[in-house]
Scaffold this motif. Structure first.
Motif, PDB file in Angstrom:
ATOM      1  N   ILE A   1       0.860  -1.199   0.000  1.00  0.00           N
ATOM      2  CA  ILE A   1       0.000   0.000   0.000  1.00  0.00           C
ATOM      3  C   ILE A   1       0.894   1.247   0.000  1.00  0.00           C
ATOM      4  CG2 ILE A   1      -1.628   1.357   1.376  1.00  0.00           C
ATOM      5  CD1 ILE A   1      -3.192  -1.007   0.736  1.00  0.00           C
ATOM      6  N   ILE A   2       1.829   1.280   0.922  1.00  0.00           N
ATOM      7  CA  ILE A   2       2.661   2.488   1.057  1.00  0.00           C
ATOM      8  C   ILE A   2       3.582   2.652  -0.164  1.00  0.00           C
ATOM      9  CG2 ILE A   2       4.486   1.359   2.440  1.00  0.00           C
ATOM     10  CD1 ILE A   2       3.168   4.895   3.052  1.00  0.00           C
ATOM     11  N   GLU A   3       4.027   1.514  -0.717  1.00  0.00           N
ATOM     12  CA  GLU A   3       4.913   1.595  -1.894  1.00  0.00           C
ATOM     13  C   GLU A   3       4.171   2.235  -3.070  1.00  0.00           C
ATOM     14  OE1 GLU A   3       7.944   0.996  -1.626  1.00  0.00           O
ATOM     15  OE2 GLU A   3       7.980  -0.163   0.236  1.00  0.00           O
ATOM     16  N   VAL A   4       2.942   1.790  -3.285  1.00  0.00           N
ATOM     17  CA  VAL A   4       2.167   2.342  -4.405  1.00  0.00           C
ATOM     18  C   VAL A   4       1.864   3.818  -4.150  1.00  0.00           C
ATOM     19  CG1 VAL A   4      -0.029   2.185  -5.650  1.00  0.00           C
ATOM     20  CG2 VAL A   4       1.230   0.100  -5.103  1.00  0.00           C
ATOM     21  N   ALA A   5       1.521   4.145  -2.904  1.00  0.00           N
ATOM     22  CA  ALA A   5       1.214   5.556  -2.593  1.00  0.00           C
ATOM     23  C   ALA A   5       2.453   6.427  -2.818  1.00  0.00           C
ATOM     24  CB  ALA A   5       0.715   5.679  -1.157  1.00  0.00           C
TER      25      ALA A   5
ATOM     26  N   LEU B   1      -6.666  10.264  -3.165  1.00  0.00           N
ATOM     27  CA  LEU B   1      -6.020   8.950  -3.136  1.00  0.00           C
ATOM     28  C   LEU B   1      -6.720   8.115  -2.061  1.00  0.00           C
ATOM     29  CD1 LEU B   1      -2.219   9.984  -3.285  1.00  0.00           C
ATOM     30  CD2 LEU B   1      -3.882   9.827  -5.126  1.00  0.00           C
ATOM     31  N   LEU B   2      -7.138   6.900  -2.419  1.00  0.00           N
ATOM     32  CA  LEU B   2      -7.932   6.123  -1.470  1.00  0.00           C
ATOM     33  C   LEU B   2      -7.576   4.640  -1.496  1.00  0.00           C
ATOM     34  CD1 LEU B   2     -10.965   4.773  -3.014  1.00  0.00           C
ATOM     35  CD2 LEU B   2     -10.329   6.947  -4.038  1.00  0.00           C
ATOM     36  N   ILE B   3      -7.952   3.976  -0.403  1.00  0.00           N
ATOM     37  CA  ILE B   3      -7.737   2.524  -0.310  1.00  0.00           C
ATOM     38  C   ILE B   3      -9.092   1.825  -0.422  1.00  0.00           C
ATOM     39  CG2 ILE B   3      -6.837   0.644   1.108  1.00  0.00           C
ATOM     40  CD1 ILE B   3      -4.977   2.605   2.472  1.00  0.00           C
ATOM     41  N   GLN B   4      -9.175   0.916  -1.371  1.00  0.00           N
ATOM     42  CA  GLN B   4     -10.453   0.272  -1.716  1.00  0.00           C
ATOM     43  C   GLN B   4     -11.169  -0.362  -0.508  1.00  0.00           C
ATOM     44  OE1 GLN B   4      -9.903  -3.162  -4.202  1.00  0.00           O
ATOM     45  NE2 GLN B   4     -11.856  -2.902  -5.250  1.00  0.00           N
ATOM     46  N   SER B   5     -10.432  -1.136   0.299  1.00  0.00           N
ATOM     47  CA  SER B   5     -11.102  -1.915   1.364  1.00  0.00           C
ATOM     48  C   SER B   5     -11.700  -1.046   2.454  1.00  0.00           C
ATOM     49  CB  SER B   5     -10.125  -2.906   1.987  1.00  0.00           C
ATOM     50  OG  SER B   5      -9.133  -2.191   2.698  1.00  0.00           O
TER      51      SER B   5
ATOM     52  N   LEU C   1      -3.769   9.071   2.648  1.00  0.00           N
ATOM     53  CA  LEU C   1      -4.638   7.951   2.255  1.00  0.00           C
ATOM     54  C   LEU C   1      -5.896   7.899   3.125  1.00  0.00           C
ATOM     55  CD1 LEU C   1      -1.941   5.173   1.674  1.00  0.00           C
ATOM     56  CD2 LEU C   1      -3.210   6.441  -0.075  1.00  0.00           C
ATOM     57  N   LYS C   2      -5.713   8.195   4.421  1.00  0.00           N
ATOM     58  CA  LYS C   2      -6.857   8.140   5.340  1.00  0.00           C
ATOM     59  C   LYS C   2      -7.868   9.229   4.971  1.00  0.00           C
ATOM     60  CE  LYS C   2      -7.827   7.777  10.272  1.00  0.00           C
ATOM     61  NZ  LYS C   2      -8.214   9.009  10.960  1.00  0.00           N
ATOM     62  N   LYS C   3      -7.369  10.437   4.792  1.00  0.00           N
ATOM     63  CA  LYS C   3      -8.279  11.559   4.458  1.00  0.00           C
ATOM     64  C   LYS C   3      -8.950  11.320   3.101  1.00  0.00           C
ATOM     65  CE  LYS C   3      -6.618  15.207   7.360  1.00  0.00           C
ATOM     66  NZ  LYS C   3      -5.183  15.143   7.683  1.00  0.00           N
TER      67      LYS C   3
ATOM     68  N   ALA D   1     -13.029  10.891   2.421  1.00  0.00           N
ATOM     69  CA  ALA D   1     -13.770  11.736   1.472  1.00  0.00           C
ATOM     70  C   ALA D   1     -14.441  10.870   0.404  1.00  0.00           C
ATOM     71  CB  ALA D   1     -12.824  12.748   0.831  1.00  0.00           C
ATOM     72  N   ALA D   2     -13.710   9.873  -0.066  1.00  0.00           N
ATOM     73  CA  ALA D   2     -14.234   9.003  -1.124  1.00  0.00           C
ATOM     74  C   ALA D   2     -15.418   8.191  -0.602  1.00  0.00           C
ATOM     75  CB  ALA D   2     -13.132   8.072  -1.614  1.00  0.00           C
TER      76      ALA D   2
END
Ligand code: ATP
Ligand code: MG
Length: 361
Positions: free
Chosen positions: A63-67, A82-86, A319-321, A325-326
């Motif tokens: 996750i962090i590598e892609v971000a 920027l968001l995390i699907q799960s 990513l959290k923010k 929002a997403a």
């Protein structure tokens, strides 16, 4: 109508130059063009788990590598979400309802799934989640009301599947979902960049990649050992351009200006290709040129990455923010979907009134 982008990547490894030319570079250009009202960039961890269920650490660690790759390539959290699907359970709920609109025969016909199944060697033990991930991808795209999905060519069947779901949903339940369109690279070498080994696709899962974060020495080693024309044995032999990965990469990366800087004997790529085809041009010279071109492109990205790596908590905060929002947007779409599907019982005063009316006489 708003112009909205949704696209993303699976956190199954660091991002490579195939991702870069196939999608990431374009996203950054689109982000900076100011033409889009909203841009959602998703790290598709739930999708990555569909074929990595037994390796959650891999997904978690990447996750962090892609971000980091995103932000070092120029994605800017003040312009793109920027968001995390799960983190967005609404996506799973949409997937469940969309699954009713797709047949198993239709899933079986998906050419990308077919080739991915073969590559992963599942045999007859295909995880149901993997088999159905095109449906979850339709949920991702429609949840954000995306109009535009910039991706490499391998994602075309996924966007087509999404279009079919949108059409069928809107036909059955009334106009609700937004019809998305794919945005493919205009340069044909970037549609599906081959691996350094000459295999059809550079892919994290195949280990034939030049990563955006590779150090200069690694890049050079990979370029110098790249697949070329196996019949081009002596310098004087005529060489083939088709299927020659070094030339495909040059098609993807080099401009006429690169010749002025690194190979002034030629004015442009056509001249270099002509010489190679005639014979008398060695692979080493072409590879050294390619190395210079790729080094020039990746150096600023790597430098920005080294800066960003100094503040990992900040990246997680982005990513959290972004995910929060997403989630609000996805929740709004889900409530519209449920209303259209008539499963919004408690929000529908008409239903309650009609229910009472039925027993009043
Ligand atoms: P995996 O092997 O885990 O599927 P991957 O390398 O295929 O990883 P994805 O995360 O599936 O990467 O793809 C992310 C995005 O990058 C998609 O838009 C896809 O079209 C694009 N992409 C991936 N590989 C290439 C490539 N070799 N050339 C062009 N675009 C690519
Ligand atoms: Mg893939």
């Amino acid at each position: 109508m708003s112009k909205i982008i949704l696209t993303g990547d699976r956190p199954t490894g660091k991002l490579h130059i195939g991702h870069y030319v196939g999608s990431l570079k374009r996203r950054v250009e689109l982000q900076n063009s100011g033409e889009f009202d909203k841009i959602y960039i998703m790290i598709a961890d739930a999708q990555a788990l569909t074929d990595n269920a037994d390796n959650p650490e891999k997904v978690r660690d990447n996750i962090i590598e892609v971000a980091l790759d995103y932000m070092s390539a120029g994605l800017d959290p003040s312009k793109s979400t920027l968001l995390i699907q799960s983190t967005i359970p609404e996506l799973t709920e949409l997937t469940f309802y969309y699954a009713n609109l797709v047949t198993t025969a239709r899933l079986e016909r998906n050419p990308t799934i077919k080739s991915e199944l073969q590559m992963r060697g599942f045999g007859s033990s295909i995880p149901v989640g993997f088999y159905t991930y095109p449906i979850s991808q339709a949920a991702d795209i429609t949840a954000f009301k995306a109009t535009t999905v910039p991706t490499g060519e391998d994602q075309m069947p996924m966007v087509e599947q999404t279009q079919e779901i949108v059409q069928r949903f809107n036909f059955i339940y009334g106009e609700t979902l937004v019809m998305p369109h794919i945005l493919l690279p205009t340069n044909s070498a970037c549609l599906r960049l081959p691996g350094t080994d000459g295999k059809a696709k550079m892919s994290k899962s195949l280990g034939n990649c030049i990563y955006l974060s590779d150090e200069p020495d690694d890049i050079k080693k990979k370029v110098m050992s790249m697949f070329t024309d196996p019949d081009h044995l002596k310098i004087e032999d005529p060489g083939k351009i088709e299927g020659n990965t070094v030339f495909t990469y040059l098609d993807a990366f080099c401009t006429d200006e690169h010749f002025g800087r690194y190979l002034p004997d030629y004015n442009n790529l056509d001249e270099l290709k002509d010489h190679y085809k005639r014979g008398g041009l060695g692979d080493v010279k072409v590879k050294k040129f390619l190395n210079n071109v790729i080094q020039e492109e990746l150096e600023p990205i790597r430098n920005r990455r080294h800066e960003l790596e100094k503040d990992i908590p900040y990246i997680y905060d982005v990513l959290k923010k972004g995910s929060e929002a997403a989630r609000e947007v996805a929740a709004q779409t889900l409530s519209e979907v449920k209303a259209s599907m008539k499963i919004n019982y408690f929000d529908d005063p008409e239903l309650i009134k009609a229910g009472q009316a039925k027993y009043n006489n």
